[in-house]
Design an enzyme around this catalytic site. Sequence first.
Site, PDB file in Angstrom:
ATOM      1  CG  PHE B 110      32.475  42.421  44.265  1.00 56.33           C
ATOM      2  CD1 PHE B 110      32.734  43.690  43.775  1.00 56.33           C
ATOM      3  CD2 PHE B 110      32.827  42.126  45.583  1.00 56.33           C
ATOM      4  CE1 PHE B 110      33.328  44.662  44.581  1.00 56.33           C
ATOM      5  CE2 PHE B 110      33.418  43.091  46.398  1.00 56.33           C
ATOM      6  CZ  PHE B 110      33.671  44.357  45.890  1.00 56.33           C
ATOM      7  CB  VAL B 111      37.431  39.737  42.916  1.00 51.57           C
ATOM      8  CG1 VAL B 111      38.667  39.376  43.745  1.00 51.57           C
ATOM      9  CG2 VAL B 111      36.973  38.527  42.099  1.00 51.57           C
ATOM     10  CE  LYS B 118      46.312  39.116  45.233  1.00 54.22           C
ATOM     11  NZ  LYS B 118      47.655  39.547  44.801  1.00 54.22           N
ATOM     12  N   GLY B 119      43.472  36.289  39.175  1.00 57.54           N
ATOM     13  CA  GLY B 119      42.798  35.202  38.462  1.00 57.54           C
ATOM     14  C   GLY B 119      41.510  34.727  39.102  1.00 57.54           C
ATOM     15  CG  PHE B 120      40.827  34.966  43.252  1.00 61.01           C
ATOM     16  CD1 PHE B 120      41.022  33.604  43.420  1.00 61.01           C
ATOM     17  CD2 PHE B 120      41.610  35.845  43.984  1.00 61.01           C
ATOM     18  CE1 PHE B 120      41.989  33.118  44.302  1.00 61.01           C
ATOM     19  CE2 PHE B 120      42.577  35.368  44.873  1.00 61.01           C
ATOM     20  CZ  PHE B 120      42.769  34.008  45.029  1.00 61.01           C
ATOM     21  CG  ASN B 148      34.508  48.590  33.502  1.00 64.41           C
ATOM     22  OD1 ASN B 148      35.745  48.578  33.473  1.00 64.41           O
ATOM     23  ND2 ASN B 148      33.809  48.038  34.478  1.00 64.41           N
ATOM     24  CG  ASN B 150      40.936  48.320  32.778  1.00 64.57           C
ATOM     25  OD1 ASN B 150      41.530  48.528  31.716  1.00 64.57           O
ATOM     26  ND2 ASN B 150      41.240  48.924  33.911  1.00 64.57           N
ATOM     27  CE1 TYR B 155      33.367  40.352  32.752  1.00 66.25           C
ATOM     28  CE2 TYR B 155      32.472  42.345  31.778  1.00 66.25           C
ATOM     29  CZ  TYR B 155      32.701  41.548  32.886  1.00 66.25           C
ATOM     30  OH  TYR B 155      32.240  41.946  34.119  1.00 66.25           O
TER      31      TYR B 155
END
Lengths: 184, 184
Positions: B110-111, B118-120, B148, B150, B155
């Site tokens: 989760f971000v 942003k690459g996190f 899902n 996206n 992945y």
Amino acid sequence: MAVFERLAHLCSATESSLSSNLFLSPPFHSFTIFLLELSSSPIPPLLSPSPSFTPIEKTFNFDIPVNDPEKDAFSIYYGDQQVIIGGFVLFFPNYSTFLGKPGFYVEDLFVRECYRRKGFGKMLLSAVAKQAVKMGYGRVEWVVLDWNVNAITFYEQMGAKVLPEWRICRLTGDALQAYQNANV
Amino acid sequence: MAVFERLAHLCSATESSLSSNLFLSPPFHSFTIFLLELSSSPIPPLLSPSPSFTPIEKTFNFDIPVNDPEKDAFSIYYGDQQVIIGGFVLFFPNYSTFLGKPGFYVEDLFVRECYRRKGFGKMLLSAVAKQAVKMGYGRVEWVVLDWNVNAITFYEQMGAKVLPEWRICRLTGDALQAYQNANV
């Protein structure tokens, strides 16, 4: 089981790889196995019983004797008494942030062919479910191949639901090894 | 995340349920969390670093400042320095009898919304993959909802394969509680 699932080409476990990762920690907090031990007379109590689990005993009456051609290869001895390993269930804790609780994930449920359709699979999976309730855990989960209709029927009869929307993602082999030197 | 997955009605975690099961054992051998900590200046070293893991540090340059309306609710302080929690990944060991090896199962990645794209997320999941390789583990696995697209694309770009045939079976709620007094 790998043969039945048509996945034997993916099976690379060896005796040493199994023994180096299993049987190292107390039951339930990491990888745990319930063994199905079969004997025609009562199995003597363990010399070093686990404080966290009492073996479940049950008497089954068979109409006809079971013909087990691999009986000796799958036997252990309690003193002089021969005990046959008929199957196992391997499971370990998982965690759900939705529930905020641990559960158990069942990696393998296996009963040797000559002992099938006698209720042993149900006994093994029920033992995991019962242990989960005892520990206050919220779920027992496992996976099934979508074409394995017999297994799905069996699981649904045990009260499980098959989740239609979720898919497993797997990072393994060279694709995983590529992360060894990744600039994370 | 529960809202995004249209599953908020199933989310019953509370602060006390989380704290009673997490943060209890050393990292990697049970439920483990990598936290994404963000600060505009270098984060000071931990006072009690873990012997089993060195925090990963990375510098990101943003074109425009991030507007984080919940910044204070998601902040912790290292002395006087404000550090914002931007996301996390929760994972734990699983075991494959096919490989004869443990792996990691990723329960949550989760971000927080204002820090996405942003690459996190890639950084967090890569950190788990890198740790798996370091420990000689054979797989990193997780699940995704089949609609899902996206997430699936993300992945796959990370090297994962989506397994089409496997379905999750779940025994929970009343159906699980029924095993409490089951004559297994």
